[in-house]
Design a protein around this motif. Structure first.
Motif, mmCIF file in Angstrom:
data_model
loop_
_atom_site.group_PDB
_atom_site.id
_atom_site.type_symbol
_atom_site.label_atom_id
_atom_site.label_comp_id
_atom_site.label_asym_id
_atom_site.label_seq_id
_atom_site.Cartn_x
_atom_site.Cartn_y
_atom_site.Cartn_z
ATOM 1 N N VAL A 109 77.511 58.149 -42.389
ATOM 2 C CA VAL A 109 76.795 57.062 -43.051
ATOM 3 C C VAL A 109 76.827 57.290 -44.554
ATOM 4 C CG1 VAL A 109 74.576 55.890 -43.282
ATOM 5 C CG2 VAL A 109 75.312 56.746 -41.040
ATOM 6 N N PHE A 110 77.188 56.252 -45.313
ATOM 7 C CA PHE A 110 77.219 56.309 -46.776
ATOM 8 C C PHE A 110 76.012 55.574 -47.348
ATOM 9 C CE2 PHE A 110 81.497 57.433 -45.846
ATOM 10 C CZ PHE A 110 82.081 57.978 -46.986
ATOM 11 N N MET A 111 75.639 55.959 -48.571
ATOM 12 C CA MET A 111 74.645 55.202 -49.305
ATOM 13 C C MET A 111 75.232 54.772 -50.640
ATOM 14 S SD MET A 111 70.699 55.343 -50.332
ATOM 15 C CE MET A 111 70.170 55.618 -48.756
ATOM 16 N N GLU A 112 75.109 53.465 -50.918
ATOM 17 C CA GLU A 112 75.500 52.950 -52.230
ATOM 18 C C GLU A 112 74.334 53.126 -53.193
ATOM 19 O OE1 GLU A 112 76.522 48.856 -54.688
ATOM 20 O OE2 GLU A 112 76.173 48.737 -52.526
ATOM 21 N N ILE A 113 74.607 53.752 -54.354
ATOM 22 C CA ILE A 113 73.547 54.045 -55.324
ATOM 23 C C ILE A 113 73.919 53.519 -56.708
ATOM 24 C CG2 ILE A 113 72.393 55.916 -56.590
ATOM 25 C CD1 ILE A 113 72.358 57.508 -54.013
ATOM 26 N N PHE A 114 73.018 52.773 -57.294
ATOM 27 C CA PHE A 114 73.109 52.344 -58.694
ATOM 28 C C PHE A 114 72.379 53.412 -59.499
ATOM 29 C CE2 PHE A 114 71.683 48.805 -61.853
ATOM 30 C CZ PHE A 114 72.698 49.145 -62.731
ATOM 31 N N VAL A 115 73.124 54.299 -60.134
ATOM 32 C CA VAL A 115 72.522 55.454 -60.812
ATOM 33 C C VAL A 115 71.448 55.009 -61.793
ATOM 34 C CG1 VAL A 115 72.962 57.426 -62.332
ATOM 35 C CG2 VAL A 115 74.565 56.892 -60.480
ATOM 36 N N ARG A 116 71.687 53.947 -62.510
ATOM 37 C CA ARG A 116 70.737 53.451 -63.516
ATOM 38 C C ARG A 116 69.379 53.137 -62.897
ATOM 39 N NH1 ARG A 116 71.578 51.458 -68.625
ATOM 40 N NH2 ARG A 116 73.802 51.815 -68.261
ATOM 41 N N ALA A 117 69.373 52.811 -61.611
ATOM 42 C CA ALA A 117 68.141 52.351 -60.960
ATOM 43 C C ALA A 117 67.569 53.345 -59.954
ATOM 44 C CB ALA A 117 68.405 51.014 -60.263
#
Length: 550
Positions: free
Chosen positions: A67-75
């Motif tokens: 399972v992957f997680m998409e992450i917006f580093v800024r948020a």
């Protein structure tokens, strides 16, 4: 990918566009072939060839089917109180991500960008955005993630750069510049073009350049061998550093062959296959592509080899609300699909849909059904950060910014645990009552549900990489099976508001099933190759089977 926000954010971006347009326009003379003003030194950038230096990998091959997680580093997590998430902040949350059970992270662009937000207008392909930290911070993130068995892939924007990228600044300086053909130029204004409702050709003092998404994101001419070789060098730069792979943005737009042939051209696949070969030459690396129009084609071995299952997310949202036609689409979506197809419920782009909690109006049982469906049906599912707690978009925003709000870690009304300062963007609409701290303390929370389901998925190899078999949709019910090395797993859903009978067919003879969800020690046998179970409303069952008598 979208670039416009609303309110103050939109006003600031429109002002920036106006300033750039003033710099790019004819503005009082000049024409095609006009050179840069005398005495003006054009900016340089790193074109040094990069040789392969594979640092190896400590990750198991199976990490790519987790399972992957998409992450917006800024948020995600701010470590220094400036209101902007950063790499050190993300590193501090790795224990949380490990406890969730993810095996991979996809980071939205981490390079210096002209937009100063979403990151898809890249100014430097071989650097880390200073607001996110340093290359050393990235190395520390990789080291800590790898120690926890988690791989890290980063967004790579192959299709276009920022207008402020030195290559484009040089390209627009004159028709004879060495980097002119790194981008798409025309002396006259091309006619007959319409992309996403607008004209993709933009005027400067030396001609018209092509930028389909935004005037400040000029598109590369990927038919130019020197340019493609430079991209390969950039990729090796990050692979040599230890990055575990890439997510490639907008791959349907790589090559344009005319006003009626600007998307999904045959050359796209040749380009992506060359990149796939490069990535595969490193140990245990992975790549995946965004191709909304033709995901099945780009998931093939002669192209990107893995792509997001666009279209699936719409069927998923409809199915968990009991829509029979959506359930049929859901059942068929993975039948004969390429191994590289990746399921998801939502992501950072509004064209893909709102955050899942907004689509389902926060309904806790439907959120669980949606999670169970895409986590159990897809070979490599992607969670969008915050989905595991039911995070909503920001109430006062719209478009893409609404989906990219700070992560909610605790009940702090100013920063929600994301920052000790003022966050760069409004918090989620439900930040006050929906956050990690509250759900950690509640064993019945959505967060604990995600953890348990991911753990179940990891415990049954067929759910990670097994073949998808015998889907059956009937009314408000769905069943399917997955098989690997003799292990047969059957998953049955009732999305309806009342109890219903769910059918399984095509089972091996003399199959004995153990029930894994809901957990109990019952064993269910079948000699006929068929099985029927009565499921309560809005529920699901997971069974694993073995052939022959127990």
């Amino acid at each position: 990918m979208r670039v416009m926000g609303t309110g103050l954010e939109r006003a600031q971006r429109l002002l920036a566009v106006a300033v750039q347009a003033a710099l790019l326009c004819a503005c009082g003379g000049g024409g095609e072939g006009t050179s840069a003003p005398a005495g003006v030194e054009l900016p340089a950038f790193d074109t040094t060839p990069v040789a392969k230096a594979d640092p190896g990998s400590t990750l198991p091959a199976s990490w790519r089917d987790g399972v992957f997680m998409e992450i917006f580093v800024r948020a995600y997590q701010d470590s220094d109180g400036d209101g902007i998430g950063d790499l050190k902040g993300l590193t501090s949350r790795l224990d949380y991500l490990q406890s969730l059970g993810v095996s991979g992270l996809w980071l939205m662009p981490i390079h210096p960008s002209q937009d100063g937000d979403h990151g898809y207008a890249v100014k430097d392909y071989r650097a880390v955005a200073p607001e996110y930290g340093s290359e050393q911070d990235l190395k520390e993130l990789l080291d800590q993630a790898h120690r926890r068995g988690i791989g890290v892939i980063i967004d790579y924007v192959l299709n276009h750069s920022a207008a402020e990228h030195p290559a484009f600044v040089q390209s627009r300086s004159s028709s004879g510049n060495a980097y002119r053909d790194w981008y798409l130029w025309s002396q006259q204004a091309p006619s007959g073009w319409n992309i996403y409702g607008g004209n993709p050709w933009h005027r400067t003092h030396t001609g018209y350049y092509f930028g389909g998404f935004w005037s400040q994101m000029p598109e590369f001419n990927l038919k130019q061998p020197q340019l493609l070789a430079w991209h390969h060098d950039n990729l090796r730069h990050w692979l040599n550093l230890g990055i575990d792979g890439f997510r490639f943005d907008a791959v349907g737009n790589l090559v344009e062959n005319g006003a009626q042939a600007w998307e999904n051209q045959a050359e796209n696949h040749v380009i992506l296959k060359s990149i796939q070969d490069l990535v595969a030459s490193y140990q245990q690396r992975f790549m995946i592509c965004e191709a909304p129009a033709l995901p099945l084609r780009y998931a093939q071995a002669d192209s990107c080899a893995s792509a997001f299952a666009f279209g699936y997310q719409y069927a998923l949202a409809g199915a968990v609300q009991g829509q029979a036609d959506a359930i049929v689409k859901l059942a068929q979506h993975w039948l004969d699909a390429p191994e590289g197809l990746a399921g998801f419920a939502s992501n950072h782009d509004s064209f893909a849909g709102q955050r899942l909690a907004d689509q389902l109006d926060g309904d806790p049982q439907r959120l669980r059904l949606a999670a169970a469906t895409y986590l159990l049906q897809s070979r490599r599912p992607f969670i969008y950060y915050g989905e595991e707690i039911g995070l909503r978009g920001a109430a006062q925003l719209s478009g893409d910014p609404k989906l990219r709000t700070p992560m909610s870690w605790n009940s702090d009304r100013i920063g929600a645990g994301f920052s000790s300062g003022t966050p760069f963007r409004s918090l989620a609409a439900n930040a006050a009552g929906t956050h990690v701290a509250q759900q950690e303390a509640d064993p019945a929370s959505l967060l604990h549900f995600y953890r348990a389901l991911i753990a179940l998925r990891r415990s049954l190899p067929a759910l990670q990489s097994g073949r998808y078999l015998n889907p059956n949709a009937s009314g408000s019910t769905l069943s399917f099976q997955r098989e690997l090395d003799g292990q047969r797993v059957a998953v049955l859903f009732n999305y309806g508001s009342s109890a219903s009978q769910v059918e399984l067919a095509g089972l091996p003879g003399q199959t004995v099933f153990e029930q894994h969800w809901p957990t109990r020690a019952d064993f269910i046998s079948t000699d006929s190759g068929e099985l029927s179970l009565r499921l309560p409303a809005q529920s699901f069952v997971v069974l694993s089977g073995s052939v022959g008598p127990r």
